[in-house]
Design an enzyme around this catalytic site. Structure first.
Site, PDB file in Angstrom:
ATOM      1  N   ASN A  98      59.023  28.249  11.645  1.00  0.00           N
ATOM      2  CA  ASN A  98      59.646  28.732  10.406  1.00  0.00           C
ATOM      3  C   ASN A  98      60.622  27.687   9.862  1.00  0.00           C
ATOM      4  O   ASN A  98      60.682  26.556  10.344  1.00  0.00           O
ATOM      5  CB  ASN A  98      60.336  30.083  10.659  1.00  0.00           C
ATOM      6  CG  ASN A  98      61.483  29.963  11.664  1.00  0.00           C
ATOM      7  OD1 ASN A  98      61.974  28.871  11.948  1.00  0.00           O
ATOM      8  ND2 ASN A  98      61.901  31.095  12.205  1.00  0.00           N
ATOM      9  N   GLN A 110      41.670  31.634   3.150  1.00  0.00           N
ATOM     10  CA  GLN A 110      42.843  30.780   2.959  1.00  0.00           C
ATOM     11  C   GLN A 110      44.020  31.615   2.476  1.00  0.00           C
ATOM     12  O   GLN A 110      45.137  31.481   2.959  1.00  0.00           O
ATOM     13  CB  GLN A 110      42.512  29.684   1.943  1.00  0.00           C
ATOM     14  CG  GLN A 110      43.365  28.454   2.093  1.00  0.00           C
ATOM     15  CD  GLN A 110      43.189  27.830   3.456  1.00  0.00           C
ATOM     16  OE1 GLN A 110      42.094  27.815   4.000  1.00  0.00           O
ATOM     17  NE2 GLN A 110      44.267  27.350   4.030  1.00  0.00           N
ATOM     18  N   HIS A 162      46.386  33.714   4.814  1.00  0.00           N
ATOM     19  CA  HIS A 162      47.376  33.068   5.686  1.00  0.00           C
ATOM     20  C   HIS A 162      48.797  33.388   5.257  1.00  0.00           C
ATOM     21  O   HIS A 162      49.680  33.590   6.083  1.00  0.00           O
ATOM     22  CB  HIS A 162      47.212  31.541   5.645  1.00  0.00           C
ATOM     23  CG  HIS A 162      46.268  31.013   6.667  1.00  0.00           C
ATOM     24  ND1 HIS A 162      46.493  31.112   8.007  1.00  0.00           N
ATOM     25  CD2 HIS A 162      45.076  30.374   6.543  1.00  0.00           C
ATOM     26  CE1 HIS A 162      45.488  30.564   8.677  1.00  0.00           C
ATOM     27  NE2 HIS A 162      44.605  30.104   7.810  1.00  0.00           N
ATOM     28  N   GLU A 219      44.161  20.006   1.627  1.00  0.00           N
ATOM     29  CA  GLU A 219      44.157  20.070   3.085  1.00  0.00           C
ATOM     30  C   GLU A 219      42.726  20.303   3.583  1.00  0.00           C
ATOM     31  O   GLU A 219      42.237  19.593   4.455  1.00  0.00           O
ATOM     32  CB  GLU A 219      45.075  21.218   3.518  1.00  0.00           C
ATOM     33  CG  GLU A 219      45.209  21.381   5.013  1.00  0.00           C
ATOM     34  CD  GLU A 219      45.949  22.668   5.381  1.00  0.00           C
ATOM     35  OE1 GLU A 219      46.151  23.524   4.494  1.00  0.00           O
ATOM     36  OE2 GLU A 219      46.307  22.819   6.568  1.00  0.00           O
ATOM     37  N   HIS A 220      42.073  21.326   3.024  1.00  0.00           N
ATOM     38  CA  HIS A 220      40.690  21.651   3.393  1.00  0.00           C
ATOM     39  C   HIS A 220      39.814  21.516   2.158  1.00  0.00           C
ATOM     40  O   HIS A 220      40.157  22.041   1.100  1.00  0.00           O
ATOM     41  CB  HIS A 220      40.569  23.095   3.878  1.00  0.00           C
ATOM     42  CG  HIS A 220      41.488  23.455   4.999  1.00  0.00           C
ATOM     43  ND1 HIS A 220      42.628  24.208   4.807  1.00  0.00           N
ATOM     44  CD2 HIS A 220      41.442  23.174   6.314  1.00  0.00           C
ATOM     45  CE1 HIS A 220      43.243  24.380   5.970  1.00  0.00           C
ATOM     46  NE2 HIS A 220      42.549  23.758   6.909  1.00  0.00           N
ATOM     47  N   ASP A 267      39.003  26.237  11.824  1.00  0.00           N
ATOM     48  CA  ASP A 267      40.282  26.715  12.349  1.00  0.00           C
ATOM     49  C   ASP A 267      40.211  26.963  13.851  1.00  0.00           C
ATOM     50  O   ASP A 267      41.240  26.967  14.528  1.00  0.00           O
ATOM     51  CB  ASP A 267      40.681  28.023  11.663  1.00  0.00           C
ATOM     52  CG  ASP A 267      41.238  27.793  10.273  1.00  0.00           C
ATOM     53  OD1 ASP A 267      41.620  26.646   9.982  1.00  0.00           O
ATOM     54  OD2 ASP A 267      41.283  28.756   9.482  1.00  0.00           O
ATOM     55  N   HIS A 294      66.795 -18.693  15.636  1.00  0.00           N
ATOM     56  CA  HIS A 294      65.348 -18.483  15.673  1.00  0.00           C
ATOM     57  C   HIS A 294      64.637 -19.840  15.763  1.00  0.00           C
ATOM     58  O   HIS A 294      63.768 -20.055  16.615  1.00  0.00           O
ATOM     59  CB  HIS A 294      64.866 -17.767  14.401  1.00  0.00           C
ATOM     60  CG  HIS A 294      65.084 -16.285  14.391  1.00  0.00           C
ATOM     61  ND1 HIS A 294      66.333 -15.723  14.391  1.00  0.00           N
ATOM     62  CD2 HIS A 294      64.203 -15.252  14.361  1.00  0.00           C
ATOM     63  CE1 HIS A 294      66.206 -14.395  14.370  1.00  0.00           C
ATOM     64  NE2 HIS A 294      64.928 -14.083  14.350  1.00  0.00           N
TER      65      HIS A 294
END
Lengths: 437, 437
Positions: free
Chosen positions: A214, A259, A262, A327-328, A361, A420
């Site tokens: 969360n 979807q 969710h 995302e998908h 999934d 260096h």
């Protein structure tokens, strides 16, 4: 009502741009509260964990009972039905097989100048997995996070999962066992993240923390980043479906609703070249939605963020999808391979009508932790790479240093870094002396 | 005086632990100022860039002169000496050759169940490189950031570099040309990061921002993260050298000083099994330090953070090094390969006496942008991977869905996600009907 657009609409560009910048997440600012919890956990360790768990999860613990014991785990796991166990085992095996192929190779070669170069991959020593409690406790997420860590070779794998009122989901413990988690603590929230990052007497610190959570967990991960590595901070989930005419509108509707269920902030987008299919899908969503147990959540998502776009052709659809960088991405078209070749910004692509996103999934094998909120433009889903790091290797022969060292001396001088240059020149001087003698 | 410890000291563990948690960076909180600059740049675009550049860089620009023109770039580059050009070209070519080997492969296979799985890599569409102005303008950093982006296939490569009082380092422009940068803007600070993240009329937005910068730039990168990808936020640089007796103490001293001259907050650590070498190196540092142009910086770093540890043996040295997880690790021992096999947490390993870390800063080929502040425990140096992202691919045949789909339905039910289950079951039902008929 979801938004319905046609790419031929005169105001399409503006309205599509509005969708791209649409903010779907209410991020309450919990940074100060989280900073206090982290400071308290660092200072008082196990005592803070016990007090905070009593307060937030209504569960009285002592340092000795923070960790789940083996008998308790076994007793919980024994409650799982054979069918659930078989399904979870299949998922674990398929995820393991997929991720095993991701293991990168070490490399080493010697170039013509005599420099031996390369790199070596090695796992982080210890990883911590956060697992949310309550309604969003997903055993599949345990597998998706823990299996890649194990495949990468992480030696110590820790899990923190809150047990509000003492209740734990047996499937989560079974998933942890199947994935090979070593230690499980019944601690949640920002205090769990702090404990894994900084350590307490009971919980040794880890090097990398992954897993969803969360707003408190997300803020805690951001705050401990640097002390440990973290995975991405995931936003609400999304699917974009490109469909041609002739596809089954009910299947598309169910994929959009899967979807949407969710989270009320989730987003489902359909792009189709067939206006009749668009209508049929919209109708199917309305018909199928009311019977869902999560109809309220899915309905809110579809109402507020659902989008149907009618495109001129599949090329235009692919270009729009790349601007969304979903995302998908589901490709329900006759030749999904050809269309996939035109879609480069997506977390995961599901090709063809028999690859609904929901199998991804759980059981197809690729990871379901994927970039959200258009971040597929620049980032990737979770993989074994998240639990590995690369050490570059260089070994110069004296001859190689003689050939390329002078350029380093020159560049060091141009950058005003004399030590260096001297550190290289001192070696070159010895090599030159050696040649002279 | 640097800290000198022996692992046989009774209080070694405590004192070594103190070194591990030593905070070397003063992070002034510039978040609010940066948030204002970002908001201003988002709102007023080019106008904000011009005003802020006038204020911070004392340089009057118009939207038309934000970008370096081709003639101006050519004229600046013409000032570079042939020797510097040759050195920079060699560096660019060696960096290109190294990073070309990092390009990952796509993968695709079909498993026994009939699921075609895999992944595809694709570059981010546009990347922005921040280059600091003033004394820390390092052309080598331009190469180290821009070359991997080009190798990865990034189509549009943007660079922002402030030009305080109108002054620009010609070598920076040459490095940009050698690396193939497409657009160069004379804008710096948080406003440059904001412009690359959100875009203005003149500067189109990018998807990924990399490159070093001061506290304002670092804070801006953190704030735009999510909108775009960013690379790591680098802390002060570090080297850890493991050396056996018989190694040249002057070379070791110069390598320690080369790190120390970067920054008063830099850290140089020597771990040796030979107390006499420890003394000789400490003496060499004291002798060589005063002649350095950056003696004040290097001296402060060595005094405040320099550390010499005398270890029992090389195994102990390697274990201590892994606890430090240094950015740079030099192995000045007879068998550096064997010792490298025992060191798993390091950004880059330099093997043997003829591989001073300074060649790695410029010309050896591996990237010099490396994880600092112990983050090599969980992260890697910059590479082509920072400019690529992975899209996972799945295509199930009807037979594959028939075999693995039921497990997905079962798991969806266990997670209370009914539309997930239905989206799979609807396909399974059709397949079953097909079989029945």
């Amino acid at each position: 009502m979801p938004i319905t657009l046609k790419t031929t609409d005169p105001d399409f560009d503006r309205r599509f741009a509005d969708i791209l910048v649409m903010k779907r997440e209410d991020s309450t600012d919990v940074n100060d509260a989280v900073a206090r919890i982290i400071a308290d956990t660092r200072k008082r360790g196990d005592l803070a964990l016990c007090e905070l768990t009593a307060r937030f999860d209504r569960l009285e613990l002592t340092p000795d009972s923070l960790r789940f014991g083996p008998e308790e785990i076994a007793a919980q796991i024994a409650k799982v039905s054979d069918e659930d166990r078989a399904a979870l085992s299949m998922a674990a095996e398929r995820i393991r097989a997929y991720h095993a192929r991701q293991m990168p190779e070490n490399a080493e070669w010697t170039d013509p100048e005599g420099a031996t170069l390369g790199w070596r991959w090695s796992p982080v020593s210890a990883a911590g997995l956060y697992v949310p409690g309550g309604q969003a406790t997903y055993p599949s997420s345990v597998l998706m996070n823990a299996v890649p860590a194990r495949v990468a070779g992480v030696r110590r794998l820790v899990m923190c999962v809150p047990a509000p009122d003492g209740v734990i989901n047996p499937l989560v413990l079974l998933a942890a066992e199947l994935a090979g988690v070593d230690e499980i603590y019944r601690v949640g929230g920002a205090q769990a993240v702090a404990a894994m990052a900084y350590g307490t007497d009971t919980i040794a610190p880890v090097d990398k923390i992954t897993g969803p959570g969360n707003a408190y967990v997300a803020a805690a991960k951001r705050q401990v980043f640097g002390r440990v590595g973290i995975d991405m901070i995931a936003g609400p989930s999304e699917v974009l479906i490109i469909a041609e005419g002739g596809q089954n509108p009910d299947w598309i509707a169910l994929d959009l609703l899967a979807q949407a269920e969710h989270d009320a902030d989730a987003q489902s987008i359909l792009i189709t070249t067939d206006p009749a299919l668009a209508d049929a899908v919209a109708g199917a969503v309305d018909r199928l939605l009311p019977s869902l147990p999560r109809a309220e959540i899915a309905g809110a998502s579809w109402r507020d963020y659902g989008t149907i776009i009618i495109a001129r052709d599949l090329d235009e659809a692919a270009a729009l999808s790349d601007r969304v960088a979903p995302e998908h991405l589901e490709l329900l078209v006759d030749d999904p391979e050809a269309l996939a070749g035109k879609c480069t910004h997506a977390g995961a692509i599901f090709l063809g009508a028999f690859t609904p996103e929901a199998v991804g999934d759980y059981v197809s094998g690729p990871n379901h932790v994927l970039p959200t909120a258009r971040s597929a433009r620049f980032s990737s889903g979770l993989s074994v790479m998240d639990f590995l790091k690369r050490t570059t290797i260089a070994r110069l022969s004296p001859g190689a240093l003689a050939q390329i060292g002078p350029a380093a001396v020159r560049l060091a001088a141009s950058e005003g870094l004399q030590a260096h240059g001297q550190s290289v020149q001192a070696r070159l001087d010895q090599l030159n002396e050696g040649q002279g003698s």
